[in-house]
Design an enzyme around this catalytic site. Structure first.
Site, PDB file in Angstrom:
ATOM      1  N   SER A 156      80.547  -2.241  -2.649  1.00 24.16           N
ATOM      2  CA  SER A 156      81.870  -2.320  -3.287  1.00 24.16           C
ATOM      3  C   SER A 156      82.902  -1.520  -2.499  1.00 24.16           C
ATOM      4  CB  SER A 156      81.796  -1.766  -4.723  1.00 24.16           C
ATOM      5  OG  SER A 156      81.580  -0.367  -4.683  1.00 24.16           O
TER       6      SER A 156
ATOM      7  N   SER B 124      88.041  12.656   2.767  1.00 23.64           N
ATOM      8  CA  SER B 124      89.194  12.401   1.895  1.00 23.64           C
ATOM      9  C   SER B 124      90.277  13.430   2.230  1.00 23.64           C
ATOM     10  CB  SER B 124      88.752  12.586   0.441  1.00 23.64           C
ATOM     11  OG  SER B 124      89.847  12.630  -0.425  1.00 23.64           O
TER      12      SER B 124
ATOM     13  N   TYR C 191      84.427  17.467  -6.245  1.00 23.66           N
ATOM     14  CA  TYR C 191      84.766  16.444  -5.238  1.00 23.66           C
ATOM     15  C   TYR C 191      85.338  17.103  -3.987  1.00 23.66           C
ATOM     16  CZ  TYR C 191      86.645  12.112  -3.255  1.00 23.66           C
ATOM     17  OH  TYR C 191      86.925  11.047  -2.421  1.00 23.66           O
TER      18      TYR C 191
ATOM     19  N   LYS D  70      83.707  17.307  -0.124  1.00 21.55           N
ATOM     20  CA  LYS D  70      84.366  16.749   1.070  1.00 21.55           C
ATOM     21  C   LYS D  70      84.677  17.850   2.091  1.00 21.55           C
ATOM     22  CE  LYS D  70      84.452  12.399  -0.350  1.00 21.55           C
ATOM     23  NZ  LYS D  70      83.576  11.381   0.256  1.00 21.55           N
TER      24      LYS D  70
HETATM   25  N1  LIG Z   1      89.310   5.180  -3.133  1.00 21.62           N
HETATM   26  C1  LIG Z   1      89.930   6.285  -2.769  1.00 21.62           C
HETATM   27  O1  LIG Z   1      91.057   6.592  -3.201  1.00 21.62           O
HETATM   28  C2  LIG Z   1      89.260   7.210  -1.782  1.00 21.62           C
HETATM   29  C3  LIG Z   1      90.049   8.181  -1.141  1.00 21.62           C
HETATM   30  C4  LIG Z   1      89.443   9.029  -0.237  1.00 21.62           C
HETATM   31  C5  LIG Z   1      88.096   8.912   0.039  1.00 21.62           C
HETATM   32  N2  LIG Z   1      87.353   7.968  -0.595  1.00 21.62           N
HETATM   33  C6  LIG Z   1      85.926   7.898  -0.293  1.00 21.62           C
HETATM   34  O2  LIG Z   1      85.575   6.588   0.099  1.00 21.62           O
HETATM   35  C7  LIG Z   1      84.191   6.365  -0.177  1.00 21.62           C
HETATM   36  C8  LIG Z   1      84.028   5.018  -0.845  1.00 21.62           C
HETATM   37  O3  LIG Z   1      84.608   5.057  -2.143  1.00 21.62           O
HETATM   38  P1  LIG Z   1      85.410   3.838  -2.795  1.00 21.62           P
HETATM   39  O4  LIG Z   1      86.782   4.294  -3.048  1.00 21.62           O
HETATM   40  O5  LIG Z   1      85.199   2.596  -2.040  1.00 21.62           O
HETATM   41  O6  LIG Z   1      84.721   3.766  -4.250  1.00 21.62           O
HETATM   42  P2  LIG Z   1      83.574   2.808  -4.817  1.00 21.62           P
HETATM   43  O7  LIG Z   1      83.173   3.416  -6.098  1.00 21.62           O
HETATM   44  O8  LIG Z   1      84.002   1.397  -4.807  1.00 21.62           O
HETATM   45  O9  LIG Z   1      82.440   2.956  -3.719  1.00 21.62           O
HETATM   46  C9  LIG Z   1      81.480   3.964  -3.695  1.00 21.62           C
HETATM   47  C10 LIG Z   1      80.147   3.309  -3.410  1.00 21.62           C
HETATM   48  O10 LIG Z   1      79.136   4.325  -3.325  1.00 21.62           O
HETATM   49  C11 LIG Z   1      78.029   3.882  -4.088  1.00 21.62           C
HETATM   50  N3  LIG Z   1      77.220   5.020  -4.535  1.00 21.62           N
HETATM   51  C12 LIG Z   1      77.526   5.959  -5.465  1.00 21.62           C
HETATM   52  N4  LIG Z   1      76.499   6.796  -5.640  1.00 21.62           N
HETATM   53  C13 LIG Z   1      75.528   6.385  -4.788  1.00 21.62           C
HETATM   54  C14 LIG Z   1      74.223   6.832  -4.512  1.00 21.62           C
HETATM   55  N5  LIG Z   1      73.687   7.881  -5.155  1.00 21.62           N
HETATM   56  N6  LIG Z   1      73.488   6.176  -3.571  1.00 21.62           N
HETATM   57  C15 LIG Z   1      74.003   5.100  -2.936  1.00 21.62           C
HETATM   58  N7  LIG Z   1      75.230   4.619  -3.169  1.00 21.62           N
HETATM   59  C16 LIG Z   1      75.976   5.247  -4.090  1.00 21.62           C
HETATM   60  C17 LIG Z   1      78.650   3.117  -5.266  1.00 21.62           C
HETATM   61  O11 LIG Z   1      77.713   2.275  -5.906  1.00 21.62           O
HETATM   62  C18 LIG Z   1      79.741   2.351  -4.541  1.00 21.62           C
HETATM   63  O12 LIG Z   1      79.241   1.153  -3.988  1.00 21.62           O
HETATM   64  C19 LIG Z   1      83.719   7.550  -1.013  1.00 21.62           C
HETATM   65  O13 LIG Z   1      83.009   8.462  -0.197  1.00 21.62           O
HETATM   66  C20 LIG Z   1      85.019   8.180  -1.479  1.00 21.62           C
HETATM   67  O14 LIG Z   1      84.887   9.545  -1.734  1.00 21.62           O
HETATM   68  C21 LIG Z   1      87.902   7.106  -1.498  1.00 21.62           C
END
Ligand SMILES: NC(=O)c1ccc[n+]([C@@H]2O[C@H](COP(=O)([O-])OP(=O)(O)OC[C@H]3O[C@@H](n4cnc5c(N)ncnc54)[C@H](O)[C@@H]3O)[C@@H](O)[C@H]2O)c1
Length: 268
Positions: free
Chosen positions: A13, A138, A151, A155
């Protein structure tokens, strides 16, 4: 990037899935990982329909043994690993004074230890191929965000790990990218953990106003291809990192006010 073998943790996702599309569209061979086989199957089918060579591997990044099995499965299937993208992550939202400490542990186990384990078991293969380790950190890994202690700490820890790895790998020509997205539309805020560890359910921010996961993934793809060491996204994110370096006390007030305006803010 053609024929490079790329493992993307949490690839069913959000940004992870969009990364699978971006690398796959450029000829890379992809392994996506995640905890739920159904979500992995759905994502794999969608990627295959786009002509992308992809396999999935069911794994929880917070379990060390799953990461070892993941690396072995990638080598068994593709014969090599070129790029590991440590993308799997979760978030949390609660004031520290109200927070059950098990929430911080869960977030650290996934966001920090998960990346550590996956890198440990993929590194020898990546070294052989002078490939890349990418960490999706992040802006919260540069500037602590209120109500996100676990969080931000995870990070910051990830960025410390990546900085050392990058330095240790200098003469081995292994590329290490610290990628810091700003707010990006995804499920991460809906699935954020609250003070007692339950899921938040709703996003407190307007997701439609954010960068899309596809845009974010394209930036990360390009930075990986160019073997950049850092990627900091969105003007707001870059400004936050810059100002926090020089005027951190003032930024406490700015960041507090921004986060206090979120829907159902714990500050109210
Ligand atoms: N969306 C934002 O605003 C944002 C900003 C900065 C950083 N990030 C980082 O980007 C990355 C992806 O996040 P996203 O925004 O796409 O959210 P998301 O929730 O769509 O994706 C996170 C994914 O990690 C998987 N996951 C969670 N726990 C897990 C585990 N124990 N083992 C395996 N998989 C696991 C989830 O099932 C999901 O597919 C993350 O590391 C997040 O911290 C996101």
């Amino acid at each position: 990037m053609k024929d490079k073998v790329v493992i993307i943790t949490g690839g069913s996702s959000g940004i992870g899935y969009a990364l699978a599309e971006a690398f796959g569209a450029n000829g890379s061979k992809i392994m996506i990982t995640g905890r739920k086989q159904e979500a992995l199957d759905e994502a794999t089918n969608k990627l295959e329909a786009k002509g992308i060579e992809v396999i999935s591997f069911q794994s929880d990044v917070s379990k060390e043994e799953d990461n070892q099995k993941m690396a072995e499965a990638a080598v068994k299937h593709f014969g090599r690993i070129d790029i590991l993208i440590n993308n799997a992550g979760i978030s949390m939202r609660a004031l520290f004074s109200e927070l059950d400490l098990s929430v911080v542990k869960r977030v650290m186990d996934i966001n920090f230890y998960g990346a550590l384990y996956a890198t440990k078991y993929c590194l020898s293969e990546i070294e052989k191929n002078q490939g890349s380790v990418v960490g999706i950190s992040s802006i919260a890994g540069y500037r602590g965000l209120p109500a996100r202690t676990g969080y931000s700490a995870s990070k910051f820890a990830l960025q410390g790990f990546l900085e050392v790895l990058r330095t240790e790998m200098l003469k081995k020509n292994v590329h290490v990218l610290t990628a810091c997205p700003g707010f990006t539309a995804s499920n991460i805020r809906k699935s954020s953990l609250t003070a007692d560890g339950s899921h938040q359910g709703d996003s407190p921010r307007k997701e439609e106003k954010m960068m899309t996961a596809e845009e974010c993934a394209n930036h990360i793809y390009k930075a990986t291809k160019k073997r950049k060491k850092f990627l900091t996204l969105t003007t707001q994110g870059k400004l936050t990192v810059f100002l926090n370096k020089w005027i951190p006390g003032f930024m406490d007030k700015v960041v507090y006010n921004v986060m206090a305006k979120e829907e159902n803010s714990p500050f109210k």
